[in-house]
Each structure stands twice: as structure tokens, then as C-alpha cells.
Design a protein around this motif. Structure first.
Motif, PDB file in Angstrom:
ATOM      1  N   LEU A   1       0.756  -2.672   3.293  1.00 34.30           N
ATOM      2  CA  LEU A   1       1.821  -2.045   2.520  1.00 34.30           C
ATOM      3  C   LEU A   1       2.554  -1.061   3.426  1.00 34.30           C
ATOM      4  O   LEU A   1       1.931  -0.247   4.105  1.00 34.30           O
ATOM      5  CB  LEU A   1       1.246  -1.313   1.311  1.00 34.30           C
ATOM      6  CG  LEU A   1       0.596  -2.162   0.217  1.00 34.30           C
ATOM      7  CD1 LEU A   1       0.008  -1.260  -0.855  1.00 34.30           C
ATOM      8  CD2 LEU A   1       1.595  -3.122  -0.390  1.00 34.30           C
ATOM      9  N   ALA A   2       3.870  -1.134   3.426  1.00 39.96           N
ATOM     10  CA  ALA A   2       4.668  -0.204   4.232  1.00 39.96           C
ATOM     11  C   ALA A   2       4.990   1.035   3.405  1.00 39.96           C
ATOM     12  O   ALA A   2       5.138   0.982   2.187  1.00 39.96           O
ATOM     13  CB  ALA A   2       5.957  -0.881   4.698  1.00 39.96           C
ATOM     14  N   GLY A   3       5.088   2.162   4.080  1.00 44.31           N
ATOM     15  CA  GLY A   3       5.402   3.419   3.406  1.00 44.31           C
ATOM     16  C   GLY A   3       4.818   4.588   4.170  1.00 44.31           C
ATOM     17  O   GLY A   3       4.474   4.472   5.349  1.00 44.31           O
ATOM     18  N   ARG A   4       4.709   5.719   3.491  1.00 48.14           N
ATOM     19  CA  ARG A   4       4.094   6.908   4.088  1.00 48.14           C
ATOM     20  C   ARG A   4       2.796   7.186   3.350  1.00 48.14           C
ATOM     21  O   ARG A   4       2.793   7.391   2.138  1.00 48.14           O
ATOM     22  CB  ARG A   4       5.035   8.115   4.015  1.00 48.14           C
ATOM     23  CG  ARG A   4       6.304   7.960   4.836  1.00 48.14           C
ATOM     24  CD  ARG A   4       7.191   9.196   4.709  1.00 48.14           C
ATOM     25  NE  ARG A   4       6.509  10.404   5.149  1.00 48.14           N
ATOM     26  CZ  ARG A   4       6.134  11.391   4.328  1.00 48.14           C
ATOM     27  NH1 ARG A   4       6.360  11.314   3.035  1.00 48.14           N
ATOM     28  NH2 ARG A   4       5.519  12.461   4.798  1.00 48.14           N
ATOM     29  N   PHE A   5       1.705   7.194   4.105  1.00 43.95           N
ATOM     30  CA  PHE A   5       0.389   7.374   3.507  1.00 43.95           C
ATOM     31  C   PHE A   5      -0.423   8.373   4.317  1.00 43.95           C
ATOM     32  O   PHE A   5      -0.182   8.568   5.502  1.00 43.95           O
ATOM     33  CB  PHE A   5      -0.378   6.049   3.457  1.00 43.95           C
ATOM     34  CG  PHE A   5       0.294   4.964   2.673  1.00 43.95           C
ATOM     35  CD1 PHE A   5       0.066   4.824   1.312  1.00 43.95           C
ATOM     36  CD2 PHE A   5       1.164   4.078   3.311  1.00 43.95           C
ATOM     37  CE1 PHE A   5       0.696   3.820   0.597  1.00 43.95           C
ATOM     38  CE2 PHE A   5       1.794   3.071   2.604  1.00 43.95           C
ATOM     39  CZ  PHE A   5       1.558   2.946   1.236  1.00 43.95           C
TER      40      PHE A   5
END
Length: 389
Positions: A298-302
Motif C-alpha cells: 500500500l502506498a502512502g505515509r505510514f
């Protein structure tokens, strides 16, 4: 396609392999060709995890397309298999499709190859997504059943703790003055029951699938505090190391749930290291979240919280079933099979993901991915901790 395709080609003529690669390139497919000629080299190449497609000639001096197809379907059934030959007759072509070939292309009609590859890769992607969707549905059904089961147990156990707390208060009021030496023991009894009630409240919340109330949390500090409590769970021969990368953003996390998840993972790590070992806990920001059982990140900010142990590890079957409710490899009475299932459930409630990597004899890595808070919320981690519990 933006990424370079990795193609395994069963072919005894290097010039034919080069011709096929050029034909794909002229149609916009960038690929790397690994050519093999024998059964042994083919089997060794099948171990590669980065393969996208298998091409095979129909007739080779020491090997043939049908034999390669049988091995590919046995070892790597997920990979598209395309026969490319100048001598493939109609009957052989039909037979190859019956045996599981994805497609066949004649060498004098290579303009068909690139479309065939694109179609095969799209079918493979769709099949993966369908398989993941089915697995997620089954997991959701299991988690729903676990929630009902956990809620029922929690309710009954809460009644038992209520009796213990009431009895502790009664003992304190009747024996406190006459037996001051017992006051500390009664206090510890009441404190333990109160902590148990807090855990039961979380279990009941999980059982009812209540919506948690995450807030922008300094995950590095909260994780470090949880690590500090590991001394109550871990023997002295287990070393705990903690690190947090500077500038890691806050994440949307329910503090109590984070502690509960980390305690579960610490308990599992302890049980996997009966003769001692190391647990490494780290916190950092990442732009991709990996999911157990899925090849697509999953792409994003984590914010990634990783717990790695040096224990016994898991084989592929155990790893595949690790998050199943009530599944456990521990002896009877040593485990409920609920720990990792609850970890998965809590991460789903946080709209995060969890991943597991493990190899027999080389330990286990559990990765928790929490959605990051706005960029303005960042923290500087405390000094690294290296201590024995």
C-alpha cells in the motif's frame, strides 16, 4: 509497462532468444531474458522470485516444451507460460492449452507475442486480486466469529474479577488493622485484578468491534514505554533493543491498543526463544505498507513499528495461518491462538496493516504499519536503549 519484465526462456538457440527480446522491445515491452536449455538449469531458474513470464520452445535437444510446462505448473503455477515455436502443429497447440499453457505463438508471427504477454500479465494480476479478496473475506468472517467468542469470554471473566476485587476490599477492611503485614499482599492482589479488568475492557471492546479513538501519537515514545514493561514478561537471557529514527511523524494510534499489540508480540517472541535471544524493536517512517499474504504494498505515509526476534521462526504453512483465530503451534495450555488474530483485528481497526516475515531457525519479523499524522507532527526520539530484562 514501466518496470522491466523478467522472462525465463527455455531455448537452445541464443539468436532466437535475442530475436524475441527485440520483438518485445519494438512493441514497448522492456524485458530481461534468462535463457536455459536443460531440465536442471530450468528447475534452478524457477526458484527466482522475480520472474514474470516463462517462454519455452517446443522442441529442444535435451528438453521439450511439454516437460517444461509440467514442471512450471508444479513448481510455479502462478507464472504465465507461453510456448513459442516454429514447428508447433494444431494438435500440439491444443494439447498445450489443455495441459495449462497460457498461450502459444509461432516464431514467424511474433507480432502476436507482446499482446499475448500483456494479456497474460493482466490475467495474473486479476487472479491475484481475486485470491486476495477471497482471503480477506474469509479472514473477516473469522475475525467476526473471534469477536463474538472474545466478547463472551470477557464478559464472564469480568464477573470473576469483580468478585476478586470485592473480596480484596473486604479483606482489607477486616484484616488491615489486625494484620498490617497482609496489607501489601492484598494491595497487590487488587492491583493485579484491576489490570486484568483493563485488559478485559479492551477484549470486550474488540469483541463488540467498537470503533477505537486514535489520536496523533508519538509512537516512538509510546513504543519505548511499552518496551520498558517487557521486563515483567521476559526472562533475563532475552536482550531487548529499541531504536527510533529521528523525524518520524506521529501516527493515528489508540495508545492502549498499541501497548496491547506490543505485549502480545513480546509474549510470542519470548515463547519462540526458550533458550534466550534478542528482540529488536524499531520505529521509522515509510512510504509503503506491506500486508501479510499480499504481494501488493500500500502506498502512502505510514509509521512502521517492527518487532524482530531471533527465535525458532516459522515454516511457510505456519506463517500462512499465523493470523487465523485459535490457530497455534504451542503445546496445549501454553497458547490460545488469539494473540496474532487480535493484533490483526486491532490493526484493521486503525486502518493500518500488519506483515510477517519468518524463516525456520532464523527468527520472525512482525511489521505494524500505522497511518501517519500530518507532517507538522514529528518527534525526536529518546536515546537508544540496550538493556537486559
Amino acid at each position: 509497462m514501466s518496470e522491466r519484465l523478467q522472462i525465463l526462456h527455455v531455448e537452445d538457440a541464443p539468436e532466437d532468444s535475442e530475436l524475441i527480446q527485440a520483438a518485445l522491445a519494438s512493441d514497448g515491452l522492456d524485458c530481461a531474458m534468462a535463457r536455459v536449455e536443460t531440465r536442471e538449469t530450468f528447475l534452478a531458474a524457477l526458484e527466482r522470485k522475480d520472474l514474470d513470464v516463462i517462454f519455452s520452445d517446443f522442441m529442444l535437444p535435451a528438453f521439450d516444451g511439454f516437460a517444461a510446462l509440467a514442471l512450471a505448473r508444479e513448481r510455479r503455477p502462478d507464472l504465465p507460460f507461453i510456448l513459442i515455436s516454429g514447428t508447433l502443429g494444431e494438435e500440439a497447440a491444443i494439447e498445450s492449452m489443455k495441459r495449462g499453457a497460457t498461450d502459444y505463438v509461432l516464431k514467424d508471427r511474433l507480432t502476436r507475442l507482446a499482446p499475448a504477454v500483456r494479456r497474460a500479465l493482466e490475467e495474473r494480476r486479476t487472479a491475484r486480486e481475486r485470491s486476495e479478496a477471497v482471503a480477506q473475506l474469509r479472514q473477516a468472517q473469522k475475525m467476526e466469529a473471534l469477536g463474538q467468542f472474545a466478547g463472551g469470554i470477557a464478559h464472564d471473566f469480568n464477573n470473576i474479577l469483580t468478585v476478586i476485587l470485592a473480596t480484596a476490599d473486604l479483606l482489607r477492611s477486616h484484616l488491615g488493622r489486625a494484620h498490617p503485614d497482609l496489607d501489601e499482599q492484598i494491595h497487590e492482589l487488587a492491583e493485579a485484578a484491576a489490570r486484568g479488568r483493563q485488559l478485559i475492557a479492551r477484549l470486550m471492546s474488540f469483541g463488540r468491534r467498537e470503533v477505537l479513538q486514535p489520536r496523533a501519537l508519538d509512537v516512538g515514545t509510546a513504543t519505548r514505554e511499552a518496551v520498558e514493561t517487557f521486563r515483567y514478561l521476559l526472562p533475563a537471557d532475552i536482550e531487548v533493543r529499541f531504536s527510533a529514527r529521528e523525524g518520524t511523524p506521529a501516527a493515528w494510534v489508540d495508545p492502549g491498543s498499541l501497548t496491547q499489540v506490543l505485549m502480545n508480540l513480546a509474549t510470542n517472541a519470548r515463547d519462540a526463544m526458550p533458550e534466550g535471544g534478542q528482540i529488536e524493536v524499531s520505529v521509522r517512517e515509510t512510504s509503503q505498507a506491506r500486508r501479510a499474504g499480499s504481494a501488493q504494498p500500500l502506498a502512502g505515509r505510514f509509521v512502521r513499528v517492527a518487532v524482530r526476534d531471533s527465535g525458532t521462526g516459522m515454516d511457510e504453512e505456519t506463517k500462512r495461518r499465523a493470523f487465523e483465530p485459535l490457530f497455534t503451534t504451542k503445546p496445549s495450555g501454553k497458547g490460545t491462538g488469539l494473540g496474532l488474530a487480535m493484533v490483526l483485528g486491532l490493526m484493521q481497526q486503525h486502518k493500518g496493516t500488519v506483515n510477517i516475515e519468518s524463516t525456520p531457525g532464523k527468527g520472525t519479523l512482525i511489521e505494524l504499519f500505522f497511518p501517519a499524522a500530518p507532517r507538522s507532527r514529528r518527534f525526536t526520539p529518546p536515546p537508544p536503549v540496550r538493556r537486559r530484562c
